[in-house]
Design a protein around this motif. Structure first.
Motif, PDB file in Angstrom:
ATOM      1  N   PHE A 173     -33.573   5.320 -50.656  1.00  0.00           N
ATOM      2  CA  PHE A 173     -33.552   4.892 -49.261  1.00  0.00           C
ATOM      3  C   PHE A 173     -34.173   6.008 -48.427  1.00  0.00           C
ATOM      4  CE2 PHE A 173     -29.429   6.751 -50.332  1.00  0.00           C
ATOM      5  CZ  PHE A 173     -29.312   7.759 -49.381  1.00  0.00           C
ATOM      6  N   THR A 174     -34.464   5.730 -47.189  1.00  0.00           N
ATOM      7  CA  THR A 174     -35.095   6.708 -46.313  1.00  0.00           C
ATOM      8  C   THR A 174     -34.229   7.956 -46.187  1.00  0.00           C
ATOM      9  OG1 THR A 174     -36.106   4.926 -45.025  1.00  0.00           O
ATOM     10  CG2 THR A 174     -36.019   7.107 -43.996  1.00  0.00           C
TER      11      THR A 174
ATOM     12  N   HIS B 102     -26.917   8.596 -55.573  1.00  0.00           N
ATOM     13  CA  HIS B 102     -28.152   7.833 -55.394  1.00  0.00           C
ATOM     14  C   HIS B 102     -29.310   8.528 -56.085  1.00  0.00           C
ATOM     15  CE1 HIS B 102     -28.364  10.536 -51.710  1.00  0.00           C
ATOM     16  NE2 HIS B 102     -29.544  10.766 -52.269  1.00  0.00           N
ATOM     17  N   GLU B 103     -30.351   7.764 -56.334  1.00  0.00           N
ATOM     18  CA  GLU B 103     -31.570   8.284 -56.933  1.00  0.00           C
ATOM     19  C   GLU B 103     -32.538   8.722 -55.835  1.00  0.00           C
ATOM     20  OE1 GLU B 103     -31.905   8.882 -59.947  1.00  0.00           O
ATOM     21  OE2 GLU B 103     -30.463   7.599 -60.996  1.00  0.00           O
ATOM     22  N   ARG B 104     -33.429   9.593 -56.192  1.00  0.00           N
ATOM     23  CA  ARG B 104     -34.451  10.043 -55.244  1.00  0.00           C
ATOM     24  C   ARG B 104     -35.315   8.850 -54.813  1.00  0.00           C
ATOM     25  NH1 ARG B 104     -39.303  14.402 -56.583  1.00  0.00           N
ATOM     26  NH2 ARG B 104     -40.282  14.337 -54.494  1.00  0.00           N
ATOM     27  N   GLY B 105     -35.511   8.728 -53.506  1.00  0.00           N
ATOM     28  CA  GLY B 105     -36.354   7.657 -52.994  1.00  0.00           C
ATOM     29  C   GLY B 105     -35.663   6.314 -52.880  1.00  0.00           C
TER      30      GLY B 105
ATOM     31  N   GLY C 218     -29.931   2.641 -56.075  1.00  0.00           N
ATOM     32  CA  GLY C 218     -31.346   2.727 -56.423  1.00  0.00           C
ATOM     33  C   GLY C 218     -31.612   2.832 -57.906  1.00  0.00           C
ATOM     34  N   SER C 219     -30.572   2.680 -58.737  1.00  0.00           N
ATOM     35  CA  SER C 219     -30.742   2.787 -60.189  1.00  0.00           C
ATOM     36  C   SER C 219     -30.277   1.512 -60.863  1.00  0.00           C
ATOM     37  CB  SER C 219     -29.935   3.977 -60.726  1.00  0.00           C
ATOM     38  OG  SER C 219     -29.947   4.003 -62.152  1.00  0.00           O
ATOM     39  N   THR C 220     -30.818   1.240 -62.037  1.00  0.00           N
ATOM     40  CA  THR C 220     -30.366   0.110 -62.853  1.00  0.00           C
ATOM     41  C   THR C 220     -29.750   0.592 -64.161  1.00  0.00           C
ATOM     42  OG1 THR C 220     -32.587  -0.081 -63.823  1.00  0.00           O
ATOM     43  CG2 THR C 220     -32.104  -1.455 -61.888  1.00  0.00           C
ATOM     44  N   THR C 221     -29.540   1.896 -64.259  1.00  0.00           N
ATOM     45  CA  THR C 221     -28.982   2.481 -65.479  1.00  0.00           C
ATOM     46  C   THR C 221     -27.495   2.748 -65.306  1.00  0.00           C
ATOM     47  OG1 THR C 221     -31.091   3.596 -65.928  1.00  0.00           O
ATOM     48  CG2 THR C 221     -29.146   4.375 -67.138  1.00  0.00           C
TER      49      THR C 221
ATOM     50  N   SER D 110     -19.341   7.495 -42.944  1.00  0.00           N
ATOM     51  CA  SER D 110     -20.070   6.379 -42.340  1.00  0.00           C
ATOM     52  C   SER D 110     -20.219   5.236 -43.338  1.00  0.00           C
ATOM     53  CB  SER D 110     -21.463   6.850 -41.894  1.00  0.00           C
ATOM     54  OG  SER D 110     -22.301   5.746 -41.610  1.00  0.00           O
ATOM     55  N   PRO D 111     -19.996   3.993 -42.893  1.00  0.00           N
ATOM     56  CA  PRO D 111     -20.159   2.844 -43.791  1.00  0.00           C
ATOM     57  C   PRO D 111     -21.538   2.782 -44.435  1.00  0.00           C
ATOM     58  CG  PRO D 111     -19.077   2.173 -41.760  1.00  0.00           C
ATOM     59  CD  PRO D 111     -19.534   3.583 -41.549  1.00  0.00           C
ATOM     60  N   ASN D 112     -22.541   3.355 -43.776  1.00  0.00           N
ATOM     61  CA  ASN D 112     -23.896   3.343 -44.324  1.00  0.00           C
ATOM     62  C   ASN D 112     -24.090   4.360 -45.440  1.00  0.00           C
ATOM     63  OD1 ASN D 112     -24.695   1.375 -42.410  1.00  0.00           O
ATOM     64  ND2 ASN D 112     -25.088   2.982 -40.883  1.00  0.00           N
ATOM     65  N   LEU D 113     -23.187   5.330 -45.536  1.00  0.00           N
ATOM     66  CA  LEU D 113     -23.353   6.414 -46.502  1.00  0.00           C
ATOM     67  C   LEU D 113     -22.304   6.422 -47.606  1.00  0.00           C
ATOM     68  CD1 LEU D 113     -24.151   9.387 -44.078  1.00  0.00           C
ATOM     69  CD2 LEU D 113     -25.774   8.075 -45.449  1.00  0.00           C
ATOM     70  N   ILE D 114     -21.213   5.670 -47.426  1.00  0.00           N
ATOM     71  CA  ILE D 114     -20.080   5.835 -48.334  1.00  0.00           C
ATOM     72  C   ILE D 114     -20.422   5.448 -49.767  1.00  0.00           C
ATOM     73  CG2 ILE D 114     -19.099   3.560 -47.782  1.00  0.00           C
ATOM     74  CD1 ILE D 114     -16.326   4.929 -48.105  1.00  0.00           C
TER      75      ILE D 114
END
Length: 449
Positions: free
Chosen positions: A218-219, A213-216, A266-269, A202-206
């Motif tokens: 996105f929903t 991703h980091e915890r938290g 969700g990360s800046t590292t 899905s384009p929303n998950l790719i």
């Protein structure tokens, strides 16, 4: 214990790299010039040479021409910046990888962990060529036709390097099998091989699947998730249908290829990664660039070493070999060996196979299941499949499109019309459109079907 030669005129850099090499179980020698490097190699053949390009008495590339000295050593270029030119230069001169100054300890560790003398890799390629003569197989691939021999030659040439490979060919031609064979012949073969179908996610998950991703972030992101680039670290990542990525995600992929770093959603590292990318598309790459499906700068970065996969209709002489191979696989799996009669082979040869090798395998699977004896005749080979090309093509409906119609609407109308033409047989529809079955399902889901 392996032995490394560090050819670097800067004393501090040479000392630092020697310490890093020593920390990973290698003995290390340093050379400040080409002349000193030749003397060191004459005394002891190194397993790996870390070669700076700019030296007081010439360009480091000069050593790569001296095969009697360096021919059985893995060569890693040390350069001030990563670029497409660096990758091409490394491939052209026979280097297997390159390091960017300042040298990353993590990247150097990855390179040292897979050091393999060129003679070992050459022996493995020679072994596969012997298998080709005896069993008509080259790694995961089957066939002895001239188009496939050209593919094998390119695989043998590029597998031992670290450069990016772009595979282009119709759906079902075996692009993933080529990627696996490249991986198995590379210095990364003991590390993971991961395959991602960019059109099936899905384009929303790719983005989350590829980069993590980091915890938290996105929903629903209840825990940290490692993406494919992290899970494939040290190995090979196969990106199929890369033209199905959104332009925004293509920018992020380009960044990884150029810098070796990425950030989880969700990360800046920044995270470092050492992954060899093999990408694939079932579209014509130049047309994909022209239509905007593939960014031009990403195309240049992926297209360092292109390999074109021939469709099955251009390698008809391989058809009996493929039939025998698939029936043997099915027989071993099901416990009953069956073979195709000459009449069955003749009927299979009459078809152009728009779905290529994948479609052939599926047709044989059905015939195998429906055949009660040990001889597969033409009885259970699909009649509509065998009749198609020249006669049926002239009877196909035409689809008129008004100038100015949005491309998304054109695509939708072509897909639905093709689906209707093939009686809602999705596999044949996908083959005719030149897309994977998963991509077709995704499009139909978007249309609410």
């Amino acid at each position: 214990m392996g032995h490394a030669l560090i050819v670097e005129d800067d004393a501090d850099s040479a000392k630092m790299m020697a310490a890093l090499v020593g920390a990973h179980g290698f003995s290390a020698a340093t050379a400040r010039s080409l002349q000193d490097a030749r003397r060191q190699m004459a005394m002891q053949q190194p397993d790996v040479v870390l070669l700076d390009l700019m030296l007081p008495d010439g360009n480091g590339m000069a050593l790569l021409d001296e095969q009697d000295l360096i021919g059985n050593s893995e060569v890693v270029l040390v350069t001030g910046h990563a670029s497409l030119e660096t990758s091409i230069q490394a491939l052209r001169y026979g280097a297997t990888d390159y390091l960017i100054k300042p040298v990353s300890a993590k990247h150097l560790q990855s390179i040292l962990s897979r050091v393999t003398r060129p003679s070992v890799l050459r022996a493995e390629v020679d072994h596969l060529l012997d298998d080709l003569r005896q069993s008509s197989c080259f790694g995961h691939l089957v066939g002895t036709s001239e188009p496939m021999r050209r593919v094998y030659e390119q695989i043998a040439r590029v597998a031992g390097t670290s450069v990016t490979v772009l595979l282009a060919g119709e759906s079902g031609t075996g692009k993933e099998l080529v990627a696996r064979t490249v991986h198995d012949l590379s210095r990364r073969r003991s590390r993971p091989f991961l395959a991602v179908n960019c059109g099936a996610i899905s384009p929303n998950l790719i983005e989350s699947e590829i980069f993590g991703h980091e915890r938290g972030s996105f929903t629903g992101a209840e825990r940290q998730h490692l993406g494919f680039f992290e899970r494939a670290h040290g190995g090979t990542l196969f990106l199929d249908e890369v033209t199905e990525m959104s332009p925004a995600l293509q920018v992020k992929l380009l960044r990884v290829l150029e810098s070796g770093t990425f950030m989880r959603v969700g990360s800046t590292t920044p995270q470092e990664t050492d992954v060899r990318v093999v990408a694939a598309t079932n579209r014509d790459p130049d047309e994909a660039v022209s239509s905007g499906a593939l960014r031009r700068d990403l195309f240049y970065r992926l297209n360092v070493f292109p390999i074109d996969m021939p469709p099955l209709r251009e390698r008809q002489e391989d058809l009996p070999l493929l039939v025998q191979h698939f029936l043997q696989e099915m027989g071993q799996r099901e416990g009953a060996l069956k073979h195709a009669t000459p009449a069955a082979l003749q009927r299979l040869a009459q078809y152009r196979w728009p779905g290529n090798v994948r479609e052939l395998r599926n047709a044989l699977q059905r015939a195998y299941v429906m055949t009660t004896g040990d001889e597969i005749t033409d009885q259970w080979l699909p009649r509509d499949v065998l009749v198609e090309p020249a006669a049926a093509a002239s009877r196909r409906e035409m689809l008129e499109v008004q100038v100015g119609t949005p491309l998304a609407e054109v695509e939708k109308r072509v897909i639905l019309a093709t689906l209707e033409h093939f009686g809602h047989q999705k596999e044949r529809t996908a083959a005719a459109l030149g897309v994977s079955l998963k991509t077709l399902y995704n499009r139909l889901k978007e249309y609410g079907l």
